[in-house]
Design an enzyme around this catalytic site. Structure first.
Site, mmCIF file in Angstrom:
data_model
loop_
_atom_site.group_PDB
_atom_site.id
_atom_site.type_symbol
_atom_site.label_atom_id
_atom_site.label_comp_id
_atom_site.label_asym_id
_atom_site.label_seq_id
_atom_site.Cartn_x
_atom_site.Cartn_y
_atom_site.Cartn_z
ATOM 1 N N CYS A 2 0.824 -1.210 0.000
ATOM 2 C CA CYS A 2 0.000 0.000 0.000
ATOM 3 C C CYS A 2 0.857 1.259 0.000
ATOM 4 C CB CYS A 2 -0.864 0.028 1.247
ATOM 5 S SG CYS A 2 -1.817 -1.454 1.484
ATOM 6 N N ARG A 27 4.988 0.041 -6.415
ATOM 7 C CA ARG A 27 5.001 -0.774 -5.202
ATOM 8 C C ARG A 27 4.045 -1.951 -5.281
ATOM 9 N NH1 ARG A 27 7.164 2.060 -0.821
ATOM 10 N NH2 ARG A 27 5.910 0.842 0.597
ATOM 11 N N TRP A 79 -3.086 -2.652 -1.431
ATOM 12 C CA TRP A 79 -2.693 -4.027 -1.768
ATOM 13 C C TRP A 79 -3.401 -4.899 -0.739
ATOM 14 C CZ3 TRP A 79 0.508 -8.102 0.184
ATOM 15 C CH2 TRP A 79 1.055 -8.942 -0.790
ATOM 16 N N ASN A 105 -1.720 2.158 5.967
ATOM 17 C CA ASN A 105 -0.855 1.032 5.585
ATOM 18 C C ASN A 105 -0.575 0.223 6.845
ATOM 19 O OD1 ASN A 105 -0.659 2.202 3.105
ATOM 20 N ND2 ASN A 105 1.498 2.758 3.246
ATOM 21 N N GLY A 106 -0.564 -1.086 6.740
ATOM 22 C CA GLY A 106 -0.272 -1.899 7.921
ATOM 23 C C GLY A 106 -1.448 -2.808 8.239
ATOM 24 N N GLU A 486 19.320 -16.277 -7.887
ATOM 25 C CA GLU A 486 18.827 -14.943 -8.222
ATOM 26 C C GLU A 486 18.318 -14.888 -9.675
ATOM 27 O OE1 GLU A 486 17.889 -12.494 -6.697
ATOM 28 O OE2 GLU A 486 17.936 -10.833 -8.106
ATOM 29 N N LYS A 490 14.525 -13.941 -10.765
ATOM 30 C CA LYS A 490 14.181 -12.873 -11.716
ATOM 31 C C LYS A 490 13.247 -13.421 -12.788
ATOM 32 C CE LYS A 490 15.012 -10.106 -9.954
ATOM 33 N NZ LYS A 490 15.637 -9.896 -8.720
ATOM 34 N N GLU A 493 9.655 -14.231 -11.352
ATOM 35 C CA GLU A 493 8.797 -13.133 -10.877
ATOM 36 C C GLU A 493 8.298 -12.236 -11.998
ATOM 37 O OE1 GLU A 493 10.617 -10.383 -8.064
ATOM 38 O OE2 GLU A 493 12.559 -10.701 -8.996
ATOM 39 N N HIS A 509 20.659 -35.231 -7.445
ATOM 40 C CA HIS A 509 20.020 -35.772 -6.243
ATOM 41 C C HIS A 509 18.506 -35.626 -6.311
ATOM 42 C CE1 HIS A 509 23.824 -36.524 -4.327
ATOM 43 N NE2 HIS A 509 24.224 -35.326 -4.721
ATOM 44 N N LYS A 608 6.605 -4.110 -4.008
ATOM 45 C CA LYS A 608 8.013 -3.715 -3.947
ATOM 46 C C LYS A 608 8.561 -3.828 -2.542
ATOM 47 C CE LYS A 608 11.873 -2.097 -5.466
ATOM 48 N NZ LYS A 608 12.733 -3.121 -6.092
HETATM 49 C C1 F6R Z 1 12.933 -9.717 -5.930
HETATM 50 C C2 F6R Z 1 12.711 -8.761 -4.873
HETATM 51 C C3 F6R Z 1 12.401 -9.259 -3.504
HETATM 52 C C4 F6R Z 1 13.125 -8.403 -2.449
HETATM 53 C C5 F6R Z 1 12.663 -8.800 -1.049
HETATM 54 C C6 F6R Z 1 13.405 -8.033 0.011
HETATM 55 O O1 F6R Z 1 13.242 -9.084 -7.118
HETATM 56 O O2 F6R Z 1 12.748 -7.577 -5.084
HETATM 57 O O3 F6R Z 1 12.736 -10.593 -3.362
HETATM 58 O O4 F6R Z 1 14.489 -8.570 -2.601
HETATM 59 O O5 F6R Z 1 11.291 -8.564 -0.919
HETATM 60 O O6 F6R Z 1 13.218 -6.660 -0.119
HETATM 61 P P1 F6R Z 1 14.193 -5.638 0.547
HETATM 62 O O7 F6R Z 1 15.526 -5.760 -0.085
HETATM 63 O O8 F6R Z 1 13.583 -4.292 0.293
HETATM 64 O O9 F6R Z 1 14.248 -5.974 2.007
#
Ligand code: F6R
Length: 613
Positions: A2, A27, A79, A105-106, A486, A490, A493, A509, A608
């Site tokens: 949010c 976000r 959200w 938010n929260g 990683e 990517k 997602e 395995h 985000k």
């Molecule tokens: C993936 C991504 C998430 C963040 C995770 C932690 O692309 O962005 O996996 O890395 O939510 O977020 P931060 O770094 O803001 O604590």
């Protein structure tokens, strides 16, 4: 997650609120709304879906808004947590007397009990949300003093809030409060703004105040009065934001993610700037605030982080053990406080977080601090909660990361971890010569990344060749194992392809059972220690008829002859290879997602900044 924007000042606030909401779109959200005070009434319009849909609705339902005197308002992108995404559940929420509008938010954990109590006292509810309770609670507590009513309401809340309130009772005053969910106040001239994220307001002012937990601010066009929940005035410094609105705009790129991928030479350059001590051949990280003696006393490191930041931490694990000889482990931040971690006096906790607001990582920081550990955070967002609560640490200076998929934060996090490890290692066993070799290469990082970016077109061609697969494996070893994780993250997602990152040796395995011609494998086969073994793993994949795409060091004929396709990476050591190689995998995921027509900057279901547990 949010987002909140609020405005009080001389201008008509509707356009500013909508502009702020658009800057928060990255976000992730499912509905949006605004409420403004106009002509002694609260005017509230909300809609499901994008801010552009809300904007259209405002134009249709309230075409005369540009002519109206509406100088105070709040807005929100939601959200969904409590209650499905819907127009009714979206914010703002107005209490049943029609006097108070809030955006929140929260999570209000005790909302069910509060709601029952409020219903017994004659309040009515429209939505299924926990947030609507706050509007009615403030109304219930109101006795002629808006601060007292807000404080009394918030005292009853168990949970977290970033909150903004406007009212007909005090129509020139915007109220904001926070507990566990960020609120920043933008200080303007004859106007003030509030937001949950600087990106929403940086176009209007670069002077900001970060609220602390349990701060409540009463804000008019020319006054900001901050008190704690017990009505004691508190002094909060004005900080200056060092990035401009350009940094939060696409600047001709099709997506923020692509822009941020291409920004990495500069971002990493900024993360390194002024941090290499040529004379003593070490790193300068003043934010760590540790003497060499204190550093030598650290005998264990625990990294706590989530998602991409955790993958960065996993590369850091190699750095600290390999270079400094300090036993290191990486904890999923979500588990940290539940597994009663063993924290001894000389344990250093390193939380890593781009946003500095991730709820699980923050909880780990608090757990570590309660147990008396030394905490040094790596964050990107200046003034974020994790940065402030950790007390010490290193900022990335990567600039705002808007694309939901983290890219430049990862490369900057790993760069900073490498500097940190060199600094610790220099107080122990790393000699000048070896340290110099590493730092000389670190200085080359922007150029090495540029060399990968120069191959973007070749990477696009390979990506489009494999972009219709339903499943993918990414395999790596040693320093490139976290990069395999990683790369797979990517891809999944943003393209929604099921992708698994695996240690190459683990393939046999179990997961090898899944290999077949329709399942491509991305093998990280750069010429660093472990390459010979990865070559054997590629053979295993080929034997199961899986197509293999390999990352390989420029000119490596051996890998070229084995793999179906090669993504070339400039020659570099194992220390910087994770940083350089991940850039190619980011581009690969990006081009696959683009080919599949995905919403790259706002992938479905993702936010985000994950500020709930
Ligand atoms: C993936 C991504 C998430 C963040 C995770 C932690 O692309 O962005 O996996 O890395 O939510 O977020 P931060 O770094 O803001 O604590």
């Amino acid at each position: 997650m949010c987002g909140i924007v609020g405005y009080v000042g001389n201008r008509n606030c509707v356009a500013t609120l909508l502009d702020g909401l658009k800057r928060l779109e990255y976000r992730g959200y499912d509905s949006a709304g605004i409420a403004v005070v106009e002509d002694s009434s609260l005017h509230c319009i909300k809609e499901c879906g994008k801010v552009s849909v809300l904007e259209k609705k405002i134009g249709e339902e309230w075409p005369l808004w540009p002519e109206k005197a509406c100088h105070i308002g709040i807005a929100h992108t939601r959200w969904a947590t409590h209650g499905a995404p819907s127009c009714i559940n979206s914010h703002p929420h107005i209490d049943s007397s029609g006097r108070f509008a809030i955006v929140h938010n929260g999570i209000v954990e005790n909302y069910a009990a509060l709601k029952r109590h409020l219903i017994d006292h004659g309040h009515t509810f429209n939505s299924e949300t926990d947030s609507e309770v706050i509007a009615n609670l403030i109304s219930e507590c109101y006795n002629g003093d808006i601060f007292a009513a807000t404080a009394a309401a918030l005292r009853q809340i168990v949970g977290t809030f970033g909150l903004a309130v406007i009212s007909l009772e005090q129509p020139d005053t915007l109220i904001v409060a926070r507990r566990g969910s960020p609120i920043v106040v933008g200080v303007g001239n004859s106007e003030n703004l509030v937001a949950s994220d600087i990106a929403a307001i940086v176009a209007y002012t670069k002077r900001v105040i970060f609220l602390n937990d349990d701060d409540i601010a009463l804000i008019t066009a020319d006054r900001i009065d901050i008190r704690n929940i017990d009505n004691v005035p508190v002094a909060r410094e004005i900080a200056k934001i060092d990035w401009s609105i350009d940094a939060a705009e696409k600047q001709g790129y099709e997506h923020f993610m692509l822009k941020e991928i291409f920004e990495q030479p500069e971002a990493v350059g900024n993360a390194l700037r002024g941090r290499i001590d040529e004379q003593n051949i070490t790193a300068i990280l003043s934010g760590l605030s540790m003497t060499p003696r204190e550093m030598t006393q650290i005998n264990r490191i625990l990294v706590a982080a989530c998602g991409t930041s955790m993958h960065a931490g996993m590369v850091g694990d190699f750095f600290f053990e390999d270079l400094a000889g300090i036993p290191t482990s990486v904890e999923q931040a979500a588990e940290f406080r539940y597994r009663n971690p063993i924290i001894e006096p000389n344990t250093l906790i390193i939380p890593i977080s781009q946003s500095g607001e991730t709820a699980d990582t923050l909880a780990a920081v608090r757990e570590a601090a309660n147990k008396g550990a030394t905490v040094a955070a790596i964050c990107n967002v200046v003034g974020s909660t994790i940065a402030r609560e950790s007390g010490r640490g290193v900022y990335l200076h990567a600039g705002p990361e808007i694309g939901v998929a983290s890219t430049k934060a990862f490369t900057c996090q790993v760069s900073v971890l490498l500097l940190m490890a060199v600094k610790f290692a220099r107080t122990r066993r790393l000699d000048r010569e070896n340290a110099k070799a590493i730092l000389d290469e670190v200085k080359q990082l922007p150029e090495l990344i540029r060399a990968v970016l120069a191959m973007a077109e070749n990477i696009r061609v390979v990506a489009e060749k494999y972009g219709s697969a339903d499943n993918f494996f990414y395999i790596g070893r040693g320093y490139l194992y976290p990069v395999a994780l990683e790369g797979a993250l990517k891809l999944k997602e943003i393209s929604y392809i099921h992708a698994e990152g695996y240690h190459a040796a683990e393939l046999k395995h179990g997961p090898i059972a899944l290999l077949e011609p329709k399942v491509p494998v991305m093998a990280l086969a750069n010429d660093i220690p472990g390459k010979d073994k990865i070559l054997a793993n590629i053979q295993e994949c080929k034997a199961r008829k899986s197509p293999v795409i390999a990352t390989a060091t420029v000119g490596d004929k051996e890998v070229e002859s084995l793999a179906d396709d090669v993504i070339w990476i400039p020659a570099c050591s194992k220390y910087v290879a994770p940083i350089v190689t991940v850039v190619a995998l980011q581009l690969f995921a990006y081009y696959v997602a683009r080919m599949r027509g995905c919403e790259i900057d706002q992938p479905r279901n993702l936010a985000k900044s994950v500020t709930v547990e």
